[in-house]
Design a protein around this motif. Structure first.
Motif, PDB file in Angstrom:
ATOM      1  N   VAL A   1      24.583  16.879  -4.269  1.00 48.75           N
ATOM      2  CA  VAL A   1      25.579  17.381  -2.785  1.00 48.75           C
ATOM      3  C   VAL A   1      25.126  17.603  -1.824  1.00 48.75           C
ATOM      4  N   TYR A   2      26.075  17.482  -1.100  1.00 50.25           N
ATOM      5  CA  TYR A   2      25.946  17.724   0.314  1.00 50.25           C
ATOM      6  C   TYR A   2      25.231  18.224   0.915  1.00 50.25           C
ATOM      7  N   VAL A   3      25.494  19.248   1.389  1.00 55.62           N
ATOM      8  CA  VAL A   3      24.349  20.445   2.227  1.00 55.62           C
ATOM      9  C   VAL A   3      24.064  21.892   1.677  1.00 55.62           C
ATOM     10  N   TYR A   4      24.867  21.699   0.159  1.00 60.56           N
ATOM     11  CA  TYR A   4      24.520  24.074  -0.647  1.00 60.56           C
ATOM     12  C   TYR A   4      23.203  23.435  -0.586  1.00 60.56           C
ATOM     13  N   ARG A   5      21.879  24.873  -0.185  1.00 62.56           N
ATOM     14  CA  ARG A   5      20.779  24.823  -0.571  1.00 62.56           C
ATOM     15  C   ARG A   5      19.696  23.364   0.233  1.00 62.56           C
ATOM     16  N   ARG A   6      20.277  22.941   0.401  1.00 60.25           N
ATOM     17  CA  ARG A   6      19.752  21.523   1.757  1.00 60.25           C
ATOM     18  C   ARG A   6      19.236  22.133   2.582  1.00 60.25           C
ATOM     19  N   HIS A   7      18.931  23.051   2.954  1.00 54.66           N
ATOM     20  CA  HIS A   7      18.956  23.387   5.044  1.00 54.66           C
ATOM     21  C   HIS A   7      17.623  23.556   5.374  1.00 54.66           C
ATOM     22  N   GLY A   8      17.737  22.333   6.150  1.00 51.42           N
ATOM     23  CA  GLY A   8      16.568  22.086   7.025  1.00 51.42           C
ATOM     24  C   GLY A   8      16.279  20.423   6.505  1.00 51.42           C
ATOM     25  N   GLN A   9      17.334  19.895   5.578  1.00 48.94           N
ATOM     26  CA  GLN A   9      17.201  18.650   5.221  1.00 48.94           C
ATOM     27  C   GLN A   9      18.354  18.053   5.788  1.00 48.94           C
ATOM     28  N   SER A  10      17.993  16.184   6.191  1.00 50.05           N
ATOM     29  CA  SER A  10      18.812  15.304   6.654  1.00 50.05           C
ATOM     30  C   SER A  10      19.915  15.333   5.910  1.00 50.05           C
ATOM     31  N   CYS A  11      21.322  15.636   6.191  1.00 48.55           N
ATOM     32  CA  CYS A  11      22.644  15.182   6.292  1.00 48.55           C
ATOM     33  C   CYS A  11      22.420  13.574   5.360  1.00 48.55           C
ATOM     34  N   PHE A  12      23.368  13.103   4.085  1.00 49.63           N
ATOM     35  CA  PHE A  12      22.834  12.039   3.996  1.00 49.63           C
ATOM     36  C   PHE A  12      23.851  11.250   4.780  1.00 49.63           C
ATOM     37  N   VAL A  13      24.814  11.817   6.227  1.00 47.56           N
ATOM     38  CA  VAL A  13      25.670  10.975   6.507  1.00 47.56           C
ATOM     39  C   VAL A  13      25.073  10.738   7.115  1.00 47.56           C
ATOM     40  N   CYS A  14      24.589  12.148   8.608  1.00 45.66           N
ATOM     41  CA  CYS A  14      24.802  11.631   9.518  1.00 45.66           C
ATOM     42  C   CYS A  14      23.182  11.826  10.233  1.00 45.66           C
ATOM     43  N   GLY A  15      22.332  12.056   9.146  1.00 44.68           N
ATOM     44  CA  GLY A  15      20.841  12.440   9.563  1.00 44.68           C
ATOM     45  C   GLY A  15      20.479  13.695  10.229  1.00 44.68           C
ATOM     46  N   SER A  16      21.698  14.386  10.479  1.00 50.39           N
ATOM     47  CA  SER A  16      20.601  16.020  11.285  1.00 50.39           C
ATOM     48  C   SER A  16      20.634  16.672  10.229  1.00 50.39           C
TER      49      SER A  16
ATOM     50  N   VAL B   1      20.798  20.184   8.165  1.00 56.16           N
ATOM     51  CA  VAL B   1      21.620  20.891   7.392  1.00 56.16           C
ATOM     52  C   VAL B   1      21.091  22.262   8.182  1.00 56.16           C
ATOM     53  N   ARG B   2      21.995  23.003   7.932  1.00 55.96           N
ATOM     54  CA  ARG B   2      21.843  24.330   8.741  1.00 55.96           C
ATOM     55  C   ARG B   2      22.693  25.452   8.097  1.00 55.96           C
ATOM     56  N   THR B   3      22.157  26.477   7.924  1.00 52.30           N
ATOM     57  CA  THR B   3      22.089  27.490   7.355  1.00 52.30           C
ATOM     58  C   THR B   3      22.598  28.900   7.921  1.00 52.30           C
ATOM     59  N   GLU B   4      23.270  29.619   7.814  1.00 52.35           N
ATOM     60  CA  GLU B   4      23.472  30.627   7.687  1.00 52.35           C
ATOM     61  C   GLU B   4      23.853  32.150   7.555  1.00 52.35           C
ATOM     62  N   VAL B   5      24.259  33.138   6.941  1.00 52.93           N
ATOM     63  CA  VAL B   5      25.019  33.916   6.240  1.00 52.93           C
ATOM     64  C   VAL B   5      26.006  34.398   6.611  1.00 52.93           C
ATOM     65  N   LEU B   6      27.028  34.884   5.698  1.00 55.94           N
ATOM     66  CA  LEU B   6      28.606  34.648   5.979  1.00 55.94           C
ATOM     67  C   LEU B   6      28.694  34.773   4.806  1.00 55.94           C
TER      68      LEU B   6
ATOM     69  N   LEU C   1      25.400  30.628   4.157  1.00 56.07           N
ATOM     70  CA  LEU C   1      26.555  29.210   3.633  1.00 56.07           C
ATOM     71  C   LEU C   1      25.189  28.031   4.385  1.00 56.07           C
ATOM     72  N   PHE C   2      26.032  26.612   3.889  1.00 58.30           N
ATOM     73  CA  PHE C   2      25.268  25.773   4.670  1.00 58.30           C
ATOM     74  C   PHE C   2      25.972  24.844   5.265  1.00 58.30           C
ATOM     75  N   TRP C   3      25.787  24.072   5.898  1.00 59.62           N
ATOM     76  CA  TRP C   3      26.387  22.903   6.789  1.00 59.62           C
ATOM     77  C   TRP C   3      26.370  22.496   7.554  1.00 59.62           C
ATOM     78  N   CYS C   4      26.527  21.536   8.021  1.00 56.50           N
ATOM     79  CA  CYS C   4      26.185  20.129   9.178  1.00 56.50           C
ATOM     80  C   CYS C   4      27.095  20.366  10.418  1.00 56.50           C
ATOM     81  N   GLY C   5      26.449  20.530  11.711  1.00 55.17           N
ATOM     82  CA  GLY C   5      26.488  21.414  12.873  1.00 55.17           C
ATOM     83  C   GLY C   5      27.415  19.870  13.514  1.00 55.17           C
TER      84      GLY C   5
END
Length: 268
Positions: free
Chosen positions: A231-246, A248-253, A258-262
């Motif tokens: 997976v790209y972002v799920y349960r990857r909080h704090g790890q580097s995005c495979f696409v841009c390297g920033s 991965v963020r998380t927030e309760v929603l 919720l996991f996403w790359c800003g």
């Protein structure tokens, strides 16, 4: 909580193991004993799923409605003495299916099941799914698209993994209000779910990364997780995005993480 592909896979496995067969139905735990007696000796006509709901239709005008919830499980295997708190056991000769810890386990009539299904959103894994029903709800709502995708009255079967991953794959800001989502973006989300979720049924796991981001091509170790799948972002909080390297963020929603790359998910 199991997502829709798991329930559809269970329906396929139940049909393969018990379809058209007369079943012994018991409740080793005792909590379902009275209802089990009503379908004991009945023949399983078919098992089907709608979203996160599983329905077993018997030849006595009754259906067993199961929702696994957060801790439920249904295991099919060779006959053996029941272990643990088995709510329902289905048995045919040398094969059994044991249900443990479901959120819901109840007998319903066909009319009751029809009303239950009518209250659910379209399921991308069903051939009768109508994406227009979901779109109507989405584009009239001011709730974030990430919350709407998890609402089973809007869309059935999509859970925390698929919502995070499809929004990343479409580069969509998860906090974009449904009313401000373009029709083109919704069509892309639906098309992605039609591609990803059937593969989840086949593989019995969720994989969402595109070929160019697989471990062997990126020179990275495979993902090790109880949920399995790349997976790209799920349960990857704090790890580097495979696409841009920033990171991965998380927030309760909507009550879930919720996991996403800003950086990648700026559309909208």
């Amino acid at each position: 909580m199991p997502e829709g592909h798991t329930l559809h896979r269970l329906a396929l496995d139940l049909n393969a193991a018990f379809g058209g067969r007369q079943l012994a139905v018991t409740s080793p735990q005792g909590r379902f004993a009275e209802s089990a007696a009503l379908i004991d000796g009945a023949t399983l006509v078919t098992a089907s799923a709608h979203g996160k709901h599983l329905f077993l239709e018997f030849d006595r005008a009754l259906l067993l409605h199961i929702h696994l919830g957060l801790i439920g499980g249904l295991q099919i295997g060779p006959a053996a003495p029941p272990r643990g708190e088995v709510r329902v056991r289905l048995a045919a000769e040398d094969t059994v299916a044991d249900l443990r810890g479901p959120q819901a386990c109840v007998l319903r009539t066909p009319d009751e099941v029809a009303r239950q299904v009518a209250a659910l959103g379209p399921d991308p894994l069903r051939p009768d799914a109508d994406p227009e029903r979901a779109w109507t709800r989405i584009h009239r709502s001011n709730r974030p698209i990430a919350a709407l995708l998890m609402d089973q009255t809007v869309l059935s079967g999509v859970g925390n993994v698929y919502r995070a991953e499809v929004l990343f794959r479409q580069r969509l800001n998860p906090f974009r209000e449904g009313s401000r989502l373009s029709r083109r973006s919704w069509d892309a989300i639906w098309a992605d779910l039609l591609a990803l979720m059937p593969q989840g049924v086949t593989d019995n796991r969720i994989d969402t990364v595109r070929p160019e981001h697989l471990p062997e091509l990126m020179g990275r170790p495979p993902r090790v997780d109880d949920h399995g799948g790349e997976v790209y972002v799920y349960r990857r909080h704090g790890q580097s995005c495979f696409v841009c390297g920033s990171k991965v963020r998380t927030e309760v929603l909507a009550g879930r993480n919720l996991f996403w790359c800003g950086k990648c998910q700026r559309r909208g």
